[in-house]
Design a protein around this motif. Structure first.
Motif, PDB file in Angstrom:
ATOM      1  N   SER A 189     -34.276   2.359  36.144  1.00  0.00           N
ATOM      2  CA  SER A 189     -34.954   1.754  37.292  1.00  0.00           C
ATOM      3  C   SER A 189     -36.339   1.233  36.940  1.00  0.00           C
ATOM      4  N   LEU A 190     -37.019   1.908  36.006  1.00  0.00           N
ATOM      5  CA  LEU A 190     -38.368   1.459  35.650  1.00  0.00           C
ATOM      6  C   LEU A 190     -38.346   0.057  35.042  1.00  0.00           C
ATOM      7  N   LEU A 191     -37.418  -0.169  34.119  1.00  0.00           N
ATOM      8  CA  LEU A 191     -37.334  -1.494  33.514  1.00  0.00           C
ATOM      9  C   LEU A 191     -36.849  -2.533  34.529  1.00  0.00           C
ATOM     10  N   LYS A 192     -35.937  -2.140  35.397  1.00  0.00           N
ATOM     11  CA  LYS A 192     -35.424  -3.084  36.394  1.00  0.00           C
ATOM     12  C   LYS A 192     -36.468  -3.423  37.437  1.00  0.00           C
ATOM     13  N   ALA A 193     -37.413  -2.515  37.675  1.00  0.00           N
ATOM     14  CA  ALA A 193     -38.454  -2.748  38.687  1.00  0.00           C
ATOM     15  C   ALA A 193     -39.689  -3.424  38.112  1.00  0.00           C
ATOM     16  N   HIS A 194     -39.668  -3.778  36.838  1.00  0.00           N
ATOM     17  CA  HIS A 194     -40.836  -4.420  36.209  1.00  0.00           C
ATOM     18  C   HIS A 194     -41.252  -5.647  37.014  1.00  0.00           C
ATOM     19  N   GLY A 195     -42.540  -5.699  37.327  1.00  0.00           N
ATOM     20  CA  GLY A 195     -43.057  -6.809  38.114  1.00  0.00           C
ATOM     21  C   GLY A 195     -42.896  -6.628  39.603  1.00  0.00           C
ATOM     22  N   GLY A 196     -42.299  -5.496  40.025  1.00  0.00           N
ATOM     23  CA  GLY A 196     -42.043  -5.275  41.444  1.00  0.00           C
ATOM     24  C   GLY A 196     -42.411  -3.877  41.874  1.00  0.00           C
ATOM     25  N   PHE A 197     -41.536  -3.258  42.682  1.00  0.00           N
ATOM     26  CA  PHE A 197     -41.850  -2.018  43.361  1.00  0.00           C
ATOM     27  C   PHE A 197     -40.702  -1.023  43.192  1.00  0.00           C
ATOM     28  N   LEU A 198     -41.094   0.248  43.098  1.00  0.00           N
ATOM     29  CA  LEU A 198     -40.120   1.327  42.939  1.00  0.00           C
ATOM     30  C   LEU A 198     -40.514   2.477  43.846  1.00  0.00           C
ATOM     31  N   LEU A 199     -39.586   2.897  44.720  1.00  0.00           N
ATOM     32  CA  LEU A 199     -39.839   3.994  45.660  1.00  0.00           C
ATOM     33  C   LEU A 199     -39.137   5.252  45.172  1.00  0.00           C
ATOM     34  N   LEU A 200     -39.879   6.344  45.120  1.00  0.00           N
ATOM     35  CA  LEU A 200     -39.363   7.635  44.683  1.00  0.00           C
ATOM     36  C   LEU A 200     -39.802   8.707  45.669  1.00  0.00           C
ATOM     37  N   HIS A 201     -39.023   9.801  45.721  1.00  0.00           N
ATOM     38  CA  HIS A 201     -39.396  10.957  46.527  1.00  0.00           C
ATOM     39  C   HIS A 201     -39.915  12.040  45.588  1.00  0.00           C
ATOM     40  N   LEU A 202     -41.100  12.546  45.898  1.00  0.00           N
ATOM     41  CA  LEU A 202     -41.763  13.497  45.011  1.00  0.00           C
ATOM     42  C   LEU A 202     -40.916  14.744  44.791  1.00  0.00           C
ATOM     43  N   ARG A 203     -40.256  15.221  45.821  1.00  0.00           N
ATOM     44  CA  ARG A 203     -39.479  16.456  45.672  1.00  0.00           C
ATOM     45  C   ARG A 203     -38.359  16.279  44.659  1.00  0.00           C
ATOM     46  N   ASP A 204     -37.761  15.088  44.585  1.00  0.00           N
ATOM     47  CA  ASP A 204     -36.708  14.840  43.603  1.00  0.00           C
ATOM     48  C   ASP A 204     -37.251  14.931  42.179  1.00  0.00           C
ATOM     49  N   LEU A 205     -38.497  14.552  41.992  1.00  0.00           N
ATOM     50  CA  LEU A 205     -39.086  14.555  40.651  1.00  0.00           C
ATOM     51  C   LEU A 205     -39.517  15.947  40.231  1.00  0.00           C
ATOM     52  N   LEU A 206     -40.114  16.685  41.177  1.00  0.00           N
ATOM     53  CA  LEU A 206     -40.635  18.006  40.825  1.00  0.00           C
ATOM     54  C   LEU A 206     -39.530  18.984  40.485  1.00  0.00           C
ATOM     55  N   GLY A 207     -38.319  18.728  40.937  1.00  0.00           N
ATOM     56  CA  GLY A 207     -37.210  19.619  40.623  1.00  0.00           C
ATOM     57  C   GLY A 207     -36.699  19.479  39.204  1.00  0.00           C
ATOM     58  N   ASN A 208     -37.190  18.482  38.462  1.00  0.00           N
ATOM     59  CA  ASN A 208     -36.757  18.251  37.081  1.00  0.00           C
ATOM     60  C   ASN A 208     -38.009  18.183  36.209  1.00  0.00           C
ATOM     61  N   GLU A 209     -38.321  19.276  35.537  1.00  0.00           N
ATOM     62  CA  GLU A 209     -39.581  19.369  34.799  1.00  0.00           C
ATOM     63  C   GLU A 209     -39.685  18.328  33.697  1.00  0.00           C
ATOM     64  N   SER A 210     -38.608  18.129  32.932  1.00  0.00           N
ATOM     65  CA  SER A 210     -38.670  17.150  31.841  1.00  0.00           C
ATOM     66  C   SER A 210     -38.843  15.736  32.385  1.00  0.00           C
ATOM     67  N   LEU A 211     -38.213  15.447  33.504  1.00  0.00           N
ATOM     68  CA  LEU A 211     -38.372  14.130  34.123  1.00  0.00           C
ATOM     69  C   LEU A 211     -39.809  13.920  34.583  1.00  0.00           C
ATOM     70  N   TRP A 212     -40.376  14.932  35.201  1.00  0.00           N
ATOM     71  CA  TRP A 212     -41.752  14.824  35.696  1.00  0.00           C
ATOM     72  C   TRP A 212     -42.735  14.646  34.544  1.00  0.00           C
ATOM     73  N   GLU A 213     -42.546  15.384  33.454  1.00  0.00           N
ATOM     74  CA  GLU A 213     -43.452  15.269  32.313  1.00  0.00           C
ATOM     75  C   GLU A 213     -43.381  13.878  31.698  1.00  0.00           C
ATOM     76  N   ARG A 214     -42.187  13.324  31.606  1.00  0.00           N
ATOM     77  CA  ARG A 214     -42.078  11.990  31.004  1.00  0.00           C
ATOM     78  C   ARG A 214     -42.669  10.934  31.933  1.00  0.00           C
ATOM     79  N   LEU A 215     -42.511  11.122  33.224  1.00  0.00           N
ATOM     80  CA  LEU A 215     -43.114  10.176  34.159  1.00  0.00           C
ATOM     81  C   LEU A 215     -44.639  10.242  34.082  1.00  0.00           C
ATOM     82  N   ARG A 216     -45.178  11.428  33.900  1.00  0.00           N
ATOM     83  CA  ARG A 216     -46.622  11.578  33.749  1.00  0.00           C
ATOM     84  C   ARG A 216     -47.118  10.780  32.535  1.00  0.00           C
TER      85      ARG A 216
END
Length: 820
Positions: A361-388
């Motif tokens: 989704s990050l590459l597909k949203a380049h130049g635009g907008f991406l909506l995420l829910h924080l709770r979905d991210l915090l439940g996956n530690e490795s995902l959250w660290e890479r997003l940071r």
């Protein structure tokens, strides 16, 4: 001051349907849907979405059902319409370093053109190259080259053959090898027996001749190798000369649609030149091998590999977009968000190449907008660290999917990293927002635009109109029958009820949408085409019926006599308090009996719930405030010689909140003064240290729960509820309660100070007011004061040493009915 009796028109807000200005919501469905009551959030969202600066991502906070995600999605699409369509993203095989595929950005739509062009080119080459290499001109020229080589090779071999003959050897070729045979005097081949019969001198001569021939053969082969190379080079140059125009024309056809200037023009040109070079260097792979099936299979496999490396992996295709992309990632995972490289098992080895790179989704949203829910991210530690990490650098490199699962390809791919510009919209609750601010300030500073959705908003004619437009859009979106003005007016009233305020509406429009769906279903069930008032009423009743089983069981326990509750008459030290029970999906009010007992002693006020750890901190705080107020009220007797206990009768699940502190005070004052309290009047309200009555939550549910209990037992005109005056604006009671009040069968009183409440409940003057204590004779305070003095004397007498003589007991001071 005395308690104020509330009139029926004060108990709820009624909205006149004829003031809404439409006959059906069908008239409103084409009007734009505004941000109803969310002007602050709308301004913040539009500011953040329009600001093209790093770290100005949006954090959207609010309650579930407030429309935060849907409204932001709408705003994102509007903002995206003002931005250009971003480029496509392709991954190409790196001929210099296959483990590092190259990334290529092309204007939107040109990625697809490049991919299709390369696919057409490779198909054409497979058909056209063999045809060109089998043409008459090519065959004639290659035959000439072969003949020239054969002529020189034949001449050299003839000289070698003559030498062999002079040395008495016969020379021949056998599958590319030189074979020579010793000849006898008559020119016949010598047998092994004949050779052994020769003299030693003759065998020595033959050995010398054989060595001389071997040296000559070696020179011949050395002379032929350059000739072979010249022949092969000539044939190669001939093949390339024949194929090059075809290949150049095909590559030019690929380049033609890509003439628009792009950032990666040089990179693309270099890659196409490498494709040209690779094809020209491996032209043999395009010619089939006759008579050798294994060699032919190997050739086809190698050709497929070559052509596959000439293809284009179009990872992000924006050809169909008219605006910048707007994505909502509802299930963020490492694969879906950051992309992946799939690996394949082949011949007991794990393989991966550039064609297995997939964008997230990050590459597909380049130049635009991406909506995420924080709770979905915090439940996956490795995902959250890479997003940071990504938020820190805005640069993304796709990693192999298998590397995070213990699977590693034979040669790990490391695709070229690309810069990604994305405007994040992160949705979370208020608690999550402030937890992020405190726990991860580095990430929090990347979200500098706070979009705060309100839970409620001030009602007006404009918000009523906007709410009606929302109902119209819901009907249009979900294919529902439209609503009449009476149905919309009832839904607006329910919105006020959800906000517990006559002046404010609830901003949780998800509940409004659900009510519209349910009312429309009932409308269709009766065969009507326009939703009416009774459909909304029926939907509300059906919703209550689906959730109110716990409430029904509790009220049945009152009817069955399991739960002790007096609804009529007068009792000392006993009062009915109003509580609210919140089950998450349903709230309801329920009366609870509170009793108080007072004795002479030194221990002060005892909260039985606290002693057994069944009360929460807010309830304990309310009891301490109550104790403080009692000390202030009777401060002239300090320290108080009092033992008192307060308890919620038949309450076993715990108590929280301070809304019963007024009721607890009234029960204590009744016990001290001996004055009975009216059992038909239930009480809710919190008090402060000055005796002022503070507003409480759930006021409507509490009153309705008490009314239901009284109605079941039979309304006699003496029953009612005592509420804080500051809760008056929060009243949105059921119409049947309003009707009962209008008929005089039920009553509601509002009080500003506890003195007003105790006077109403006892029928006696309170003897106190907001500015102090008057303690006129016969008042509640005067009687309580006399009782406290009696307690003090009793305590003092208990502490004095008894004489041996009999002591005459003094008559106690009368403190009213119920004095111990």
């Amino acid at each position: 001051m005395s308690a104020t009796a509330l009139a029926p028109e004060q108990l709820r807000l009624n909205i006149a349907p004829d003031r809404l200005g439409f006959a059906s919501t069908a008239e409103l469905q084409d009007q734009p849907l505004p941000w109803i009551g969310q002007e602050r959030a709308e301004a913040a969202a539009r500011f953040g979405l329009g600001l093209e600066q790093p770290d100005y991502n949006l954090f959207v906070l609010g309650e579930v059902g407030s429309g935060r995600a849907s409204l932001l999605h709408q705003a994102m699409k509007q903002a995206a319409a003002q931005r250009a369509v971003p480029p496509d993203l392709c991954y190409l095989h790196n001929f210099d370093n296959p483990e590092r595929p190259r990334a290529l950005r092309l204007p939107a739509g040109q990625g697809r053109a490049l991919r299709q062009g390369m696919e057409q080119l490779t198909r054409a080459l497979q058909a056209d190259i063999p045809r060109r290499l089998d043409g008459a001109d090519f065959r004639a020229e290659s035959a000439r080259i072969e003949q020239a080589y054969q002529a020189r090779e034949s001449q050299a071999f003839a000289e070698l053959d003559a030498l062999a003959e002079s040395l008495r050897f016969r020379l021949s070729r056998d599958e590319g090898h030189m074979v020579f045979t010793l000849l006898g005097p008559q020119g016949e081949p010598l047998t092994e027996a004949d050779a052994r019969a020769l003299t030693r001198e003759r065998r020595a001569e033959i050995d010398d001749a054989e060595q001389k021939l071997r040296n000559a053969i070696a020179r011949f082969l050395d002379d032929m190798r350059p000739l072979e190379r010249q022949r092969d080079d000539a044939l190669t140059q001939l093949r390339r000369q024949v194929v090059r125009p075809l290949l150049d024309h095909g590559l030019q056809e690929v380049r033609n649609p890509l003439r628009k200037q792009i950032k990666d023009t040089v990179k693309l040109g270099q890659w196409l030149d490498q494709v040209r070079q690779q094809v020209l260097e491996q032209l043999d792979l395009f010619m089939s091998v006759q008579g050798n099936e294994a060699a032919e299979d190997e050739r086809k496999e190698q050709l497929d590999t070559l052509l596959s490396r000439c293809h284009v992996n179009l990872a992000v295709d924006n050809a169909g977009l008219q605006t910048a992309p707007v994505l909502i990632e509802d299930n963020p995972q490492l694969r879906s968000l950051f992309g992946s490289i799939e690996v394949q098992a082949e011949d007991d080895a794990v393989q991966a190449d550039f064609s297995h790179i997939h964008a997230g989704s990050l590459l597909k949203a380049h130049g635009g907008f991406l909506l995420l829910h924080l709770r979905d991210l915090l439940g996956n530690e490795s995902l959250w660290e890479r997003l940071r990490r990504f938020l820190r650098c805005s640069r993304l490199q796709i990693e192999e999917l298998g590397s995070s699962h213990g699977i590693q390809a034979t040669a790990a791919l490391q695709p070229e990293a690309v810069d990604v510009q994305v405007k994040f919209v992160l949705v979370g609750s208020i608690e999550e927002y402030y937890a992020l601010q405190e726990g991860d300030p580095e990430v929090a500073r990347r979200f500098r635009v706070k979009v705060d959705f309100a839970e409620s908003f001030s009602a007006s004619a404009q918000t009523y109109q906007a709410s009606a437009v929302f109902v119209a859009h819901t009907c249009k979106k979900r294919g529902l029958p439209h609503f009449g003005p009476d149905a919309v007016a009832r839904m607006l009233e329910h919105s006020h009820r959800e906000a517990d305020d006559q002046t404010r509406q609830s901003a949780l429009f998800a509940y409004t949408e659900a009510l519209a769906i349910e009312a429309a279903a009932l409308c269709r069930a009766r065969g009507a085409s326009l939703v009416a008032l009774h459909d909304v009423e029926a939907a509300l009743q059906a919703r209550t019926l689906r959730h109110n089983y716990p409430e029904q069981r509790l009220h049945e326990s009152i009817t069955d006599g399991e739960r002790l509750l007096a609804l009529h008459g007068w009792q000392v030290g006993q009062i009915n308090a109003l509580t609210q029970i919140d089950l998450g999906d349903y709230r309801f009010g329920f009366p609870v009996r509170i009793t108080a007992r007072t004795f002479a002693g030194q221990e002060g006020l005892l909260n039985i719930e606290r002693e057994v750890e069944m009360s929460g901190p807010i309830h304990d705080k309310g009891v301490l405030i109550l104790h403080s107020y009692l000390n202030a009220l009777f401060g002239h007797l300090a320290p108080l010689a009092l033992n008192a206990s307060v308890v919620f009768e038949q309450e076993y699940s715990g108590v929280e909140g301070d809304s019963a502190s007024c009721a607890e005070l009234y029960a204590l004052l009744s016990s001290l003064s001996g004055l009975p309290l009216a059992q038909g009047i239930a009480v809710t309200g919190a008090l402060n240290q000055h005796g002022e009555v503070l507003p409480v939550g759930g006021i409507n549910e509490k009153i309705e729960g008490w009314f239901r209990a009284c109605e079941t037992a039979g309304l006699d005109g003496s029953q009612g509820a005592l509420i804080p005056a500051r809760n008056q604006r929060h009243l949105m009671l059921e119409p049947r309660i309003v009707q009962a009040v209008a008929q005089g069968r039920f009553h509601l009183w509002a009080v500003q100070h506890v003195s007003e409440g105790i006077a109403l409940l006892t029928g006696q003057a309170a003897g106190m007011h907001p500015r102090g204590v008057t303690a006129e004779p016969g008042s509640v305070v005067a009687l309580a004061d006399a009782q406290l003095r009696a307690y003090r004397r009793a305590c003092q007498a208990a502490l004095r040493p008894r004489s041996r003589a009999t002591t005459r007991l003094r008559a106690p001071i009368h403190g009213g009915p119920g004095t111990p």
